[in-house]
Design a protein around this motif. Structure first.
Motif, short mmCIF file in Angstrom:
data_model
loop_
_atom_site.label_atom_id
_atom_site.label_comp_id
_atom_site.label_asym_id
_atom_site.label_seq_id
_atom_site.Cartn_x
_atom_site.Cartn_y
_atom_site.Cartn_z
N LYS A 32 0.85 -1.20 0.00
CA LYS A 32 0.00 0.00 0.00
C LYS A 32 0.88 1.24 0.00
O LYS A 32 2.01 1.22 0.47
N LYS A 33 0.34 2.34 -0.50
CA LYS A 33 1.03 3.62 -0.40
C LYS A 33 0.94 4.09 1.05
O LYS A 33 -0.05 3.84 1.74
N ALA A 34 1.98 4.77 1.49
CA ALA A 34 2.00 5.29 2.86
C ALA A 34 0.82 6.24 3.10
O ALA A 34 0.25 6.25 4.19
N THR A 35 0.44 7.00 2.09
CA THR A 35 -0.68 7.93 2.25
C THR A 35 -2.00 7.20 2.45
O THR A 35 -2.84 7.62 3.24
N THR A 36 -2.17 6.08 1.76
CA THR A 36 -3.38 5.27 1.93
C THR A 36 -3.45 4.70 3.33
O THR A 36 -4.49 4.74 3.98
N LEU A 37 -2.33 4.19 3.80
CA LEU A 37 -2.30 3.63 5.15
C LEU A 37 -2.51 4.73 6.19
O LEU A 37 -3.18 4.52 7.19
N SER A 38 -1.96 5.90 5.94
CA SER A 38 -2.16 7.02 6.85
C SER A 38 -3.64 7.37 6.97
O SER A 38 -4.14 7.65 8.06
N LYS A 39 -4.34 7.33 5.85
CA LYS A 39 -5.78 7.59 5.87
C LYS A 39 -6.51 6.54 6.71
O LYS A 39 -7.44 6.86 7.45
N ALA A 40 -6.07 5.29 6.59
CA ALA A 40 -6.68 4.21 7.37
C ALA A 40 -6.46 4.44 8.86
O ALA A 40 -7.38 4.30 9.67
N PHE A 41 -5.25 4.82 9.24
CA PHE A 41 -4.96 5.10 10.65
C PHE A 41 -5.76 6.28 11.16
O PHE A 41 -6.05 6.37 12.35
N SER A 42 -6.14 7.19 10.25
CA SER A 42 -6.94 8.35 10.64
C SER A 42 -8.42 8.03 10.72
O SER A 42 -9.22 8.87 11.14
N GLY A 43 -8.79 6.81 10.31
CA GLY A 43 -10.18 6.40 10.41
C GLY A 43 -10.99 6.54 9.14
O GLY A 43 -12.21 6.38 9.16
N ASP A 44 -10.35 6.82 8.01
CA ASP A 44 -11.05 6.94 6.74
C ASP A 44 -11.64 5.58 6.35
O ASP A 44 -10.91 4.63 6.08
N LYS A 45 -12.95 5.51 6.32
CA LYS A 45 -13.62 4.23 6.04
C LYS A 45 -13.32 3.71 4.64
O LYS A 45 -13.34 2.50 4.41
N LYS A 46 -13.02 4.60 3.71
CA LYS A 46 -12.67 4.16 2.36
C LYS A 46 -11.33 3.45 2.33
O LYS A 46 -11.06 2.65 1.45
N ALA A 47 -10.47 3.73 3.30
CA ALA A 47 -9.15 3.10 3.38
C ALA A 47 -9.16 1.87 4.28
O ALA A 47 -8.31 0.99 4.15
N LEU A 48 -10.12 1.79 5.19
CA LEU A 48 -10.20 0.68 6.14
C LEU A 48 -11.05 -0.46 5.56
O LEU A 48 -12.09 -0.84 6.10
N THR A 49 -10.60 -1.01 4.46
CA THR A 49 -11.36 -2.01 3.72
C THR A 49 -11.04 -3.43 4.17
O THR A 49 -10.01 -3.68 4.81
N ASP A 50 -11.92 -4.34 3.78
CA ASP A 50 -11.64 -5.75 4.01
C ASP A 50 -10.33 -6.14 3.34
O ASP A 50 -9.54 -6.92 3.88
N MET A 51 -10.10 -5.59 2.14
CA MET A 51 -8.88 -5.92 1.40
C MET A 51 -7.63 -5.53 2.19
O MET A 51 -6.65 -6.27 2.22
#
Length: 91
Positions: A32-51
């Motif tokens: 994953k891109k670091a920015t995508t993972l950063s979004k996930a850590f911030s709680g972005d539901k679009k980044a916190l996927t099953d995948m």
């Protein structure tokens, strides 16, 4: 427990066991891109996927329970890594 919290617990465990040293290491490990993972850590539901959680489970197999990653049910660690956690804690 929310997905964001489960992701943080995964990261904390990987950091504690020396498998990663920063969040960028985790991003690289799972492709994953670091920015995508950063979004996930911030709680972005679009980044916190099953995948995302499936990629973590696949990369760090057999450490994390896929069921726990996806739903929060059961134990975070599989029995294979529970033994290692116990030995780290006793040191």
């Amino acid at each position: 427990m929310e997905r964001k919290e489960r992701l943080q617990k995964v990261y904390d465990y990987l950091l504690y066991t020396g498998r990663v040293h920063r969040k960028k290491d985790l991003a690289t490990a799972i492709g994953k891109k670091a920015t995508t993972l950063s979004k996930a850590f911030s709680g972005d539901k679009k980044a916190l996927t099953d995948m995302l959680f499936k990629q973590i489970a696949a990369k760090y197999k057999p450490i994390f329970s896929l069921e726990w990653l996806l739903t929060g049910d059961g134990s975070m660690l599989t029995s294979d890594d529970t033994q290692q956690k116990r030995s780290l804690a006793s040191n």
